[in-house]
Design a protein around this motif. Sequence first.
Motif, PDB file in Angstrom:
ATOM      1  N   LEU A  58      36.546  53.199  35.607  1.00 56.12           N
ATOM      2  CA  LEU A  58      36.790  52.758  36.978  1.00 56.12           C
ATOM      3  C   LEU A  58      37.786  51.605  36.994  1.00 56.12           C
ATOM      4  O   LEU A  58      38.207  51.113  35.935  1.00 56.12           O
ATOM      5  CB  LEU A  58      35.469  52.327  37.612  1.00 56.12           C
ATOM      6  CG  LEU A  58      34.396  53.424  37.641  1.00 56.12           C
ATOM      7  CD1 LEU A  58      33.064  52.860  38.079  1.00 56.12           C
ATOM      8  CD2 LEU A  58      34.833  54.560  38.557  1.00 56.12           C
ATOM      9  N   HIS A  64      35.609  46.631  39.151  1.00 56.08           N
ATOM     10  CA  HIS A  64      34.230  47.113  39.063  1.00 56.08           C
ATOM     11  C   HIS A  64      33.507  46.400  37.917  1.00 56.08           C
ATOM     12  O   HIS A  64      32.377  45.931  38.074  1.00 56.08           O
ATOM     13  CB  HIS A  64      34.236  48.635  38.842  1.00 56.08           C
ATOM     14  CG  HIS A  64      32.892  49.214  38.507  1.00 56.08           C
ATOM     15  ND1 HIS A  64      31.967  49.529  39.465  1.00 56.08           N
ATOM     16  CD2 HIS A  64      32.308  49.486  37.309  1.00 56.08           C
ATOM     17  CE1 HIS A  64      30.883  50.000  38.881  1.00 56.08           C
ATOM     18  NE2 HIS A  64      31.051  49.976  37.567  1.00 56.08           N
ATOM     19  N   TYR A  65      34.170  46.310  36.775  1.00 56.54           N
ATOM     20  CA  TYR A  65      33.527  45.713  35.605  1.00 56.54           C
ATOM     21  C   TYR A  65      33.455  44.187  35.731  1.00 56.54           C
ATOM     22  O   TYR A  65      32.541  43.548  35.213  1.00 56.54           O
ATOM     23  CB  TYR A  65      34.271  46.139  34.332  1.00 56.54           C
ATOM     24  CG  TYR A  65      34.341  47.646  34.215  1.00 56.54           C
ATOM     25  CD1 TYR A  65      33.222  48.382  33.850  1.00 56.54           C
ATOM     26  CD2 TYR A  65      35.511  48.344  34.546  1.00 56.54           C
ATOM     27  CE1 TYR A  65      33.259  49.771  33.792  1.00 56.54           C
ATOM     28  CE2 TYR A  65      35.563  49.728  34.481  1.00 56.54           C
ATOM     29  CZ  TYR A  65      34.434  50.438  34.107  1.00 56.54           C
ATOM     30  OH  TYR A  65      34.464  51.805  34.056  1.00 56.54           O
ATOM     31  N   ASP A  89      30.292  44.840  46.181  1.00 55.73           N
ATOM     32  CA  ASP A  89      30.177  44.244  44.842  1.00 55.73           C
ATOM     33  C   ASP A  89      31.468  43.595  44.382  1.00 55.73           C
ATOM     34  O   ASP A  89      31.479  42.514  43.819  1.00 55.73           O
ATOM     35  CB  ASP A  89      29.923  45.363  43.811  1.00 55.73           C
ATOM     36  CG  ASP A  89      28.465  45.668  43.659  1.00 55.73           C
ATOM     37  OD1 ASP A  89      27.660  44.944  44.256  1.00 55.73           O
ATOM     38  OD2 ASP A  89      28.152  46.633  42.935  1.00 55.73           O
ATOM     39  N   GLU A  90      32.549  44.359  44.569  1.00 50.56           N
ATOM     40  CA  GLU A  90      33.813  43.910  44.005  1.00 50.56           C
ATOM     41  C   GLU A  90      34.533  43.007  44.981  1.00 50.56           C
ATOM     42  O   GLU A  90      34.628  43.300  46.168  1.00 50.56           O
ATOM     43  CB  GLU A  90      34.689  45.125  43.662  1.00 50.56           C
ATOM     44  CG  GLU A  90      34.065  45.984  42.596  1.00 50.56           C
ATOM     45  CD  GLU A  90      34.746  47.322  42.451  1.00 50.56           C
ATOM     46  OE1 GLU A  90      35.985  47.364  42.581  1.00 50.56           O
ATOM     47  OE2 GLU A  90      34.042  48.316  42.219  1.00 50.56           O
TER      48      GLU A  90
END
Lengths: 306, 318
Positions: free
Chosen positions: A99, A103-104, B307-308
């Motif tokens: 991704l 995201h990470y 989230d991001e």
Amino acid sequence: MVGEVQTGLLQNSGEIPDSLSTELLALVRGERVRVFRRPIAYAVSPDRLTGVDCHLASASGARVRGVGTVLSRASVTGGRLVQGSSQVRVTRGTSNRRLAWSHYMARPGVVEVVGKARAADLAGGFTLDAPPAESLDLGAVSARFVDVVQSSARLDRRAPFRMARTRFRWTAEPGEPDVRLQLRGDNVRTLRLTLPDPFAPGVAELCEDLALHDWLLTALIEIVRRARPGSVARPEAAARLAPAIDHILHLWMPAARVQDSLLHVWESLEHRPGFTRQWQSLVNRVRDHVTVALLTVAGGDGRSGD
Amino acid sequence: MTPVNATFGEVAAERRIASSPLSHVSIELGHLYMEDFEAGPDRLRQQFRRAEPWASTARRSWQERVPGGRARVSTCFLIDDYFSRFSTPAELIPVIVETAADSGLTIDYLARESACARAGGVEPAKLVEDRLVADPPVGTNGSRPPARETGWLCNGTRSPVAGVVQAMGVAQKWRPPAQNAKRGHSVFVDVELWNDDDGERTWSCPFLAAVWQLLRLGMLRDDGRPPVVPQPRGTTFPDDWADLPPIIRLVPSAAPFAAYTTLSVLSSRFMPVELAVRTILSQVAVDAEVLGQVVSRSEDEGVPLEDELVDRLSYVFT
């Protein structure tokens, strides 16, 4: 969870003060170096992340790809020992392809498996004697954190004795409590933990503490071996044992900051192999030898041998 | 005897992270650069006129989204005093405020672009520099330090240097750069973060704009405290930009400067800059505790966030 802690002797003739530890460990501007003074001086850098996208070693040899970030930090204990510690929490990925990096970044310290993998297979792979060269190398990441500290121009590079770094690789899986520690060649140790909550934040700290004490014990065994008490003249052996007294004996402080819920791991290792038992026996040997050497010198008897 | 559990703590060993007051959305009504200023007052008027419908739509949609309709919305405006300096605060700020008011807009906060580089004793850009975590190409296993071109950041693997002759005298063939998270084909982005010409660091516009977004999202801390705190306005504005606080609150009752999300209403000429900003922000490791604080507060309010970080940014290019 998997991690690797590298532990070594700080390249400096004497103990360094807290103020210098703080300076050496200031790896991120705007982030505080945390300094503990009780029960032993301990300073730890802020956490830093390293991005990875590579194979994860597996015991079965299955090819497993992991993407995410490694969480690392450096620390100085007693103004004498330096550690570089890296850890990742391996989780199943939400997608079967890589991704966007954002995201990470929203999951610091997590490496997501792209595809399928079993926890036990990965834990087994990580604690292999020689994981494949292209697989996740937490040791190299930790080594760089040790190097950053060791390469500071503020250290005089005159360590009182030479001692190899130890590499302490650990894994923590969910399950009934179990502790397996193995000493391997080339100063590598592997610890496989099974815990009800392997993701508790204290697990990495526990492993850092165990790695530190394993280094101390390894170093003391080595100093005693090199001093060859009983084989060389007492004053000479005593002089070779002196660095242990000056620099490391006071650093033994098991489980100084280990969480209560994880103390049982330390306790089980005290039972077998019995870290403190062996340490205490070596300490007594060193002290007795030096005392006898002093008495001999005071008595004017410089004969060699016991 | 009852066993007693002792508690012991050391202040120097603690990490204290102050929380920032947060609005629901921070709306940026525009940037002002030298070229806009030189283009005359109509350019500014046009910018505000175009921004107004989007700003009111954003406000309304947040009012609908927030339980009870009590959306906290703050607006801001950025003036470049980093790459070029023009006019004075005393002359310019009243004009900007009035022009905005003519279009029905209120500017709550006014910021100087140089605040992203240095604000008092703090250098927000350096806080961000130390938090960059490079997007790793496939095969990055930690064994080597991340490949890095000083002052540049990309989202993939760069093309090999053209014309490099390898051992045996064979010239290396050109290979394309590749985006790490490509879907089929690459959109490779390589952003210049700064240059150190003449021994002095000059941050790039995208890097400062990334810092600006992080400030607006309340994501930066210096020793646990927000690095730039908006100051109340005085009765008059100074004659020198350097005497103006980095961020001033023009409206005393304004909602907080920092917010869960940002909306930037910009001229479409800023599109490449904002792509660069998103490339940078995708590689910034925000403190996990700060992230956690923001997430738990937004959840308590019933406004779950993405989230991001990059997904909390939105734009209107006019």
